[in-house]
Design a protein around this motif. Structure first.
Motif, PDB file in Angstrom:
ATOM      1  N   SER A   1       0.826  -1.215   0.000  1.00 41.82           N
ATOM      2  CA  SER A   1       0.000   0.000   0.000  1.00 41.82           C
ATOM      3  C   SER A   1       0.855   1.258   0.000  1.00 41.82           C
ATOM      4  O   SER A   1       0.494   2.264  -0.613  1.00 41.82           O
ATOM      5  CB  SER A   1      -0.920   0.024   1.229  1.00 41.82           C
ATOM      6  OG  SER A   1      -1.815  -1.052   1.195  1.00 41.82           O
ATOM      7  N   MET A   2       1.993   1.195   0.688  1.00 45.66           N
ATOM      8  CA  MET A   2       2.883   2.360   0.695  1.00 45.66           C
ATOM      9  C   MET A   2       3.451   2.603  -0.699  1.00 45.66           C
ATOM     10  O   MET A   2       3.574   3.743  -1.138  1.00 45.66           O
ATOM     11  CB  MET A   2       4.004   2.172   1.720  1.00 45.66           C
ATOM     12  CG  MET A   2       3.494   2.249   3.159  1.00 45.66           C
ATOM     13  SD  MET A   2       4.844   2.391   4.371  1.00 45.66           S
ATOM     14  CE  MET A   2       5.648   0.813   4.189  1.00 45.66           C
ATOM     15  N   VAL A   3       3.799   1.514  -1.378  1.00 45.92           N
ATOM     16  CA  VAL A   3       4.309   1.657  -2.744  1.00 45.92           C
ATOM     17  C   VAL A   3       3.207   2.237  -3.638  1.00 45.92           C
ATOM     18  O   VAL A   3       3.455   3.133  -4.460  1.00 45.92           O
ATOM     19  CB  VAL A   3       4.836   0.301  -3.284  1.00 45.92           C
ATOM     20  CG1 VAL A   3       5.177   0.390  -4.769  1.00 45.92           C
ATOM     21  CG2 VAL A   3       6.064  -0.136  -2.484  1.00 45.92           C
ATOM     22  N   ALA A   4       1.987   1.772  -3.454  1.00 41.68           N
ATOM     23  CA  ALA A   4       0.854   2.304  -4.228  1.00 41.68           C
ATOM     24  C   ALA A   4       0.661   3.794  -3.946  1.00 41.68           C
ATOM     25  O   ALA A   4       0.435   4.593  -4.868  1.00 41.68           O
ATOM     26  CB  ALA A   4      -0.421   1.533  -3.898  1.00 41.68           C
ATOM     27  N   MET A   5       0.783   4.174  -2.677  1.00 39.30           N
ATOM     28  CA  MET A   5       0.649   5.595  -2.332  1.00 39.30           C
ATOM     29  C   MET A   5       1.742   6.435  -2.997  1.00 39.30           C
ATOM     30  O   MET A   5       1.491   7.542  -3.467  1.00 39.30           O
ATOM     31  CB  MET A   5       0.726   5.798  -0.807  1.00 39.30           C
ATOM     32  CG  MET A   5      -0.555   5.483  -0.075  1.00 39.30           C
ATOM     33  SD  MET A   5      -0.381   5.805   1.723  1.00 39.30           S
ATOM     34  CE  MET A   5      -0.483   7.616   1.765  1.00 39.30           C
ATOM     35  N   SER A   6       2.963   5.891  -3.025  1.00 44.08           N
ATOM     36  CA  SER A   6       4.071   6.609  -3.670  1.00 44.08           C
ATOM     37  C   SER A   6       3.768   6.821  -5.141  1.00 44.08           C
ATOM     38  O   SER A   6       4.010   7.895  -5.694  1.00 44.08           O
ATOM     39  CB  SER A   6       5.383   5.819  -3.585  1.00 44.08           C
ATOM     40  OG  SER A   6       5.600   5.342  -2.298  1.00 44.08           O
ATOM     41  N   ARG A   7       3.255   5.778  -5.780  1.00 47.73           N
ATOM     42  CA  ARG A   7       2.936   5.859  -7.198  1.00 47.73           C
ATOM     43  C   ARG A   7       1.878   6.953  -7.432  1.00 47.73           C
ATOM     44  O   ARG A   7       2.013   7.791  -8.321  1.00 47.73           O
ATOM     45  CB  ARG A   7       2.454   4.499  -7.710  1.00 47.73           C
ATOM     46  CG  ARG A   7       2.546   4.332  -9.218  1.00 47.73           C
ATOM     47  CD  ARG A   7       2.201   2.901  -9.653  1.00 47.73           C
ATOM     48  NE  ARG A   7       1.141   2.302  -8.855  1.00 47.73           N
ATOM     49  CZ  ARG A   7      -0.171   2.594  -8.953  1.00 47.73           C
ATOM     50  NH1 ARG A   7      -0.592   3.483  -9.824  1.00 47.73           N
ATOM     51  NH2 ARG A   7      -1.057   1.987  -8.182  1.00 47.73           N
ATOM     52  N   LEU A   8       0.865   6.958  -6.595  1.00 48.19           N
ATOM     53  CA  LEU A   8      -0.192   7.972  -6.731  1.00 48.19           C
ATOM     54  C   LEU A   8       0.339   9.384  -6.475  1.00 48.19           C
ATOM     55  O   LEU A   8      -0.005  10.330  -7.181  1.00 48.19           O
ATOM     56  CB  LEU A   8      -1.342   7.670  -5.770  1.00 48.19           C
ATOM     57  CG  LEU A   8      -2.174   6.416  -6.097  1.00 48.19           C
ATOM     58  CD1 LEU A   8      -3.164   6.124  -4.966  1.00 48.19           C
ATOM     59  CD2 LEU A   8      -2.923   6.587  -7.417  1.00 48.19           C
ATOM     60  N   ALA A   9       1.194   9.515  -5.459  1.00 44.47           N
ATOM     61  CA  ALA A   9       1.757  10.841  -5.146  1.00 44.47           C
ATOM     62  C   ALA A   9       2.653  11.311  -6.291  1.00 44.47           C
ATOM     63  O   ALA A   9       2.735  12.508  -6.585  1.00 44.47           O
ATOM     64  CB  ALA A   9       2.532  10.793  -3.830  1.00 44.47           C
ATOM     65  N   GLY A  10       3.325  10.368  -6.946  1.00 41.26           N
ATOM     66  CA  GLY A  10       4.178  10.690  -8.091  1.00 41.26           C
ATOM     67  C   GLY A  10       3.351  11.149  -9.286  1.00 41.26           C
ATOM     68  O   GLY A  10       3.640  12.179  -9.905  1.00 41.26           O
TER      69      GLY A  10
END
Lengths: 214, 214
Positions: B15-24
């Motif tokens: 989920s953290m990786v997914a959040m990073s992708r979205l923030a990017g």
């Protein structure tokens, strides 16, 4: 075990109140340094930030140790985890005061704030002082009615923040590009400072009720 | 118990990786909306922030539950507590992208960025994209050499940030007070975005080594 836990938690609460007091003094002095173009006060704010940072690291370590050693559950767990968040907010508030002081230092012996905006900046400083004082009380008393009051103080801050822009974009603004940049940033620092104070109050509310607010 | 813990922690990392992708994606689109004065893209960034916020709340709840249910100690405890911090950074990065998009929306159909600063803003957008991508990789791989790289990317961002001010205060600046305000704020948003990405990398380093950096 229970008594030890309560005692350590009390110590953490005390440190958080101390951090609030320091963050409040920092912003109060930062406002003075900005309005009076007082380099000495600005330097004091800038070097005092290290004390807040140190308290932050101490509380953080104590909270982590408490988690590891006592493995608290339910409300106790929530208390410790919430403390970790609150100190992060307070540490950031100290940084924002430091940023205000740095603007004062950068413009010394001049002043960043033209006369027509001195009143607004003074008020922002007062709201900041008031809101951090209440945040400290909320940490100490867990008074949820007081916690709700911070939301209203934050609205006042937002109104003052908007007023800065109205003046800067209006005909009465006597400043130039450099002033506009300084004021836009300083305005943002005060506004974020108040946001973090509200965040502290919300976290205490969550700690008490288990319900997320805002 | 151990297998369940590892599985739940893997879910949190995902989920953290997914959040990073979205923030990017959010910052990448925010930069586009700002440079192309594209209202549709700006609106998309603004409404997409809710997805990041929701992921944030979900991960937070899962991490708190994991703490409460399994009472992890030592490294495991550090992993969960660190995750709580990392998601707070990522959530904030989403907010900063949203703030950039709001500046684009506020100036539409005009543009906030005069021609002489388009190149710098474009580069800031690229550095932001690069740094959040690396932050995601650091979360996933716990590669400490990569974590150290983010500090250098942040230096590049700081240099671009300073360049904005040099241009705004120099003779080639074609903008007025309003542009200066917008650019000062936008510059700050990119700079803070990179700071939070660095913070993510530092927290992963702390998680792995138990040593505080920066």
């Amino acid at each position: 075990v229970r008594a030890a836990f309560t005692e350590e938690l009390d110590g953490i609460v005390e440190s958080m109140v101390a951090m609030s007091r320091l963050a409040g003094e920092a912003m109060s002095e930062a406002t003075t340094s900005l309005l009076d173009a007082d380099l000495q006060v600005a330097e004091r704010v800038i070097s005092a930030d290290e004390t807040i940072d140190q308290l932050y690291r101490e509380v953080e370590e104590r909270a982590l140790e408490l988690l590891a050693r006592q493995g608290p559950v339910a409300t106790d767990l929530r208390l410790v985890v919430t403390s970790l968040r609150i100190v992060a907010d307070l540490e950031r508030m100290g940084d924002l005061a430091l940023h205000v002081a740095k603007v004062a230092r950068r413009r010394y012996p001049g002043t960043a704030i033209p006369p027509e905006l001195r009143g607004t900046i003074r008020e922002m400083g007062e709201v900041a002082e008031g809101i951090v004082g209440k945040a400290a009380d909320v940490i100490f008393t867990r008074d949820l009615a007081l916690a709700a009051e911070l939301e209203r103080d934050d609205d006042v801050m937002d109104g003052l923040h908007r007023a800065l822009f109205t003046v800067m974009l209006g005909p009465s603004f006597t400043g130039g590009i450099e002033n506009a940049i300084d004021i836009a940033l300083v305005g943002r620092y005060y506004e974020r400072y108040a946001d973090h104070a509200v965040s502290v109050a919300r976290r205490v509310t969550f700690m008490v009720t288990g319900e997320r607010v805002g």
